[in-house]
Design an enzyme around this catalytic site. Structure first.
Site, PDB file in Angstrom:
ATOM      1  N   HIS A 122      18.179 154.363  68.026  1.00 54.12           N
ATOM      2  CA  HIS A 122      16.775 154.761  67.947  1.00 54.12           C
ATOM      3  C   HIS A 122      16.616 156.278  67.907  1.00 54.12           C
ATOM      4  O   HIS A 122      15.496 156.750  67.725  1.00 54.12           O
ATOM      5  CB  HIS A 122      15.987 154.175  69.118  1.00 54.12           C
ATOM      6  CG  HIS A 122      15.660 152.729  68.939  1.00 54.12           C
ATOM      7  ND1 HIS A 122      14.436 152.293  68.491  1.00 54.12           N
ATOM      8  CD2 HIS A 122      16.416 151.614  69.122  1.00 54.12           C
ATOM      9  CE1 HIS A 122      14.440 150.971  68.421  1.00 54.12           C
ATOM     10  NE2 HIS A 122      15.634 150.543  68.805  1.00 54.12           N
ATOM     11  N   HIS A 173      26.947 154.091  72.950  1.00 59.64           N
ATOM     12  CA  HIS A 173      25.719 153.302  72.903  1.00 59.64           C
ATOM     13  C   HIS A 173      25.976 151.897  72.380  1.00 59.64           C
ATOM     14  O   HIS A 173      25.608 150.902  73.008  1.00 59.64           O
ATOM     15  CB  HIS A 173      24.670 153.970  72.020  1.00 59.64           C
ATOM     16  CG  HIS A 173      23.415 153.152  71.896  1.00 59.64           C
ATOM     17  ND1 HIS A 173      22.504 153.023  72.936  1.00 59.64           N
ATOM     18  CD2 HIS A 173      22.922 152.392  70.877  1.00 59.64           C
ATOM     19  CE1 HIS A 173      21.519 152.221  72.556  1.00 59.64           C
ATOM     20  NE2 HIS A 173      21.753 151.830  71.316  1.00 59.64           N
TER      21      HIS A 173
END
Length: 641
Positions: free
Chosen positions: A249, A307
């Site tokens: 994101h 991540h």
């Protein structure tokens, strides 16, 4: 005994690998000539990190031996230098919370002591970062500031200052424990404030250890700007203590997807808060910071943190070297012109990949490489047991810590208890009202999971029907709701946005959204929709169930899972009316009796309608009511839409 311990430690950390590297004469001349200056720096960085890790571990073992040796009367110790700061911090606990006061250190006794203290550098406070931290402590007192142009200018200033700090860091950071590891935050100021209240209650600067955030700071939540501003401020104040990694994101293709996320997209919140021109500038400047955020970290040369997941190899070097070779300014999605295809793949794998599910392990994973196509589509990959084993053995690591997937327990374990998935937000991911936010403390040879219990009460985020909002006007409540400081009265979670997953049919075609309210005209459609919905909600980490775990009801629990501490859950007493979770506004005995009577009538009517395992069909099509999604109900309840 010390020499034996050191030799065992050297063997454990694969120290001989230092001498088998192409930097040494034993390597072929052709390979030496292919080394560029950047590659040499990356290789030295990784080797220095290994040496630092060994030195730290040797020092700890040496201290243990010295403390356990009762026969030695005099122990020679190396003198260490402990640099002082010029100021002391005074902590005061008041009704409003903790407060800190900085003051110049005073001297005692000799003039020489005074001279040393006066010679200490006078460190001035960063007023901009301090202003952001004060906002974070109590956003309700800073509503005007949060919607002002001053807040926008502060974010732009911090972005310009934190950008070179992140760019100077390697794409893979090497850290020493103790270290707190956090997963996705997604603009959820409430859960981030929980960690602040319980983990760094005195402030990060006064809390031992490092803080590592694994990415996904924006989108989905309503407080993206506040989260970004706070993390930037902490990075500026504590650049060698707070570390940020990049998530999927933190790319323009995702946080600029306003058509999909609507008011919960990062670009929408920038424009809504500051206007079209200034809002777009804030969005672009913060994305330029995201372009410079590192991709991974290694704790104690034993735990790989990222991540998404492990990348596929693109060179003959190690995967860590591949990550270190990614450009320090990388757009990823979309890429800049200077980004090569192979290193764009490395970066994309780091922020997008997932552990393979059992079904993917059986049918969709290449048995040779251990990688396969992810359910997310778009070129994303999944990694199975084979890929995990190869990666850990190649680098001598023991565990992988990553985020990227929602779990109601906050932390999930997979792949033989070698892969940990950490999720640090309990909202906006369809995990139910009992979902928890978690983090992991890595402390040398121990790990501990810390979760937020669903019953934990936050100080500044209130429900729509909370008694604390009784004296406010509708406009004031709406203003707080737009900033994420007021939530819905019903204790139910928003309907999930499945933008990360693509469900395909037998021919491989992407299937359209089926859960539309207007397409429930037949039982066959309902069954098919339910099946597809469950398929899309299924997590790719299947070790723990994502609903009602047995240990959730414990207020504090410790145990073991493969030799790893499970940790504790912060809890507070639940309300008496757990089903309704009302705080007192509009509650009375008459309303409770009416509610119970309505429930009895509904149950009685349902029992009449049930015949032979199926529901009676209405005589006319118009008799069948169309259900509204939970998200629409919440939107209407909070925002009047």
């Amino acid at each position: 005994m010390i020499s034996i311990g050191r030799s065992l430690l050297v063997n454990r950390l694969h120290f001989p690998l230092l001498f088998s590297h192409p930097l040494f004469p034993s390597s072929s001349s052709s390979r030496e000539s292919s080394l560029t200056e950047d590659k040499v720096k990356n290789l030295l960085l990784e080797k220095d990190a290994k040496i630092s890790s060994m030195q730290a571990e040797i020092a700890k073992l040496t201290n243990m031996l010295n403390n356990s040796s009762a026969s030695s009367h005099v122990t020679s110790k190396t003198k260490r230098h402990h640099p002082l700061t010029a100021h002391s911090t005074t902590i005061t606990e008041a009704s409003a919370g903790m407060s800190q006061t900085r003051s110049r250190m005073g001297r005692h006794a000799s003039i020489s002591t005074a001279n040393v203290l006066n010679a200490l550098p006078d460190e001035s406070e960063d007023q901009l970062a301090v202003r952001i931290v004060e906002m974070f402590k109590d956003p309700n007192k800073h509503l005007k500031y949060l919607k002002s142009e001053q807040f926008a200018m502060d974010i732009l200033t911090m972005a310009s200052r934190v950008r070179p700090v992140l760019e100077d860091e390697p794409r893979c950071i090497f850290l020493q424990s103790p270290c707190y590891v956090f997963g996705d935050i997604h603009g959820n100021l409430e859960d981030l404030h929980f960690f602040s209240d319980n983990i760094w209650r005195l402030g990060m600067s006064l809390t031992a250890g490092n803080f590592l955030f694994l990415g996904d700071y924006v989108d989905r939540g309503l407080s993206c700007l506040e989260v970004v501003a706070y993390l930037f401020a902490m990075k500026l104040l504590l650049p060698h203590k707070v570390f940020l990694l990049r998530g999927n994101h933190e790319t323009r293709d995702v946080n600029g997807w306003e058509e999909h996320y609507g008011e919960r997209s990062y670009i929408h919140q920038c424009r809504e808060r500051f206007g079209e021109e200034v809002g777009y500038r804030v969005w672009e400047e913060t994305n330029q910071v995201f372009d410079r955020i590192p991709l991974s970290a290694v704790i104690d040369q034993d735990i790989f943190c990222v991540h998404g997941g492990i990348p596929r190899a693109v060179s003959h070097e190690s995967r860590i070297q591949d990550i270190l070779s990614v450009p320090k300014v990388a757009g990823i999605n979309p890429p800049y012109e200077h980004e090569t295809e192979e290193y764009q793949q490395v970066a994309s794998d780091c922020i997008w990949s997932d552990p393979a599910s059992d079904e993917q392990e059986a049918n969709g994973v290449d048995p040779n490489s251990g990688f396969g196509e992810s359910l997310r589509g778009g070129g994303a990959i999944c990694f199975g047991h084979k890929a995990v084993t190869n990666f850990l053995q190649q680098h001598g690591y023991s565990y992988i810590m990553r985020a990227h997937e929602a779990h109601a327990e906050g932390v999930a374990v997979s792949k033989g208890a070698r892969v940990f998935t950490v999720f640090s937000t309990s909202k906006d991911h369809n995990q139910g009202s009992q979902a928890m936010a978690g983090c992991i403390l890595v402390d040398f040879e121990k790990m501990k999971v810390i979760n937020r219990s669903p019953a934990y009460k936050n100080k500044f985020v209130h429900r729509r029907d909370s008694v604390s909002l009784a004296g406010m006007t509708e406009a004031e409540i709406m203003q707080r709701a737009q900033l994420g400081l007021v939530t819905a009265a019903d204790d139910v979670s928003d309907e999930e946005d499945y933008e990360d997953y693509e469900v395909r049919d037998g021919q491989g075609n992407v299937m359209e959204e089926f859960m539309d309210d207007d397409n429930h005209d037949s039982e066959d459609n309902d069954d098919e929709n339910l099946r597809l919905s469950e398929a899309r909600r299924k997590s790719s980490v299947d070790v723990m169930e994502t609903h009602e775990p047995d240990w959730r009801s414990r207020s504090s629990s410790e145990g073991s899972f493969g030799g790893i501490g499970v940790g504790s859950t912060f809890n507070e007493p639940k309300s008496k009316s757990h089903a309704r979770r009302l705080s007192g506004v509009g509650e009375c005995e008459e309303e409770e009796e009416e509610f119970e009577e309505e429930e009895d009538n509904r149950v009685e009517q349902d029992s009449k309608n049930w015949e032979g395992g199926g529901w009676k069909k209405g005589k006319e099509k118009g008799e069948k009511k169309k259900s509204k999604s939970t998200a629409k109900k919440l939107g209407k309840m909070i925002f009047g839409k």
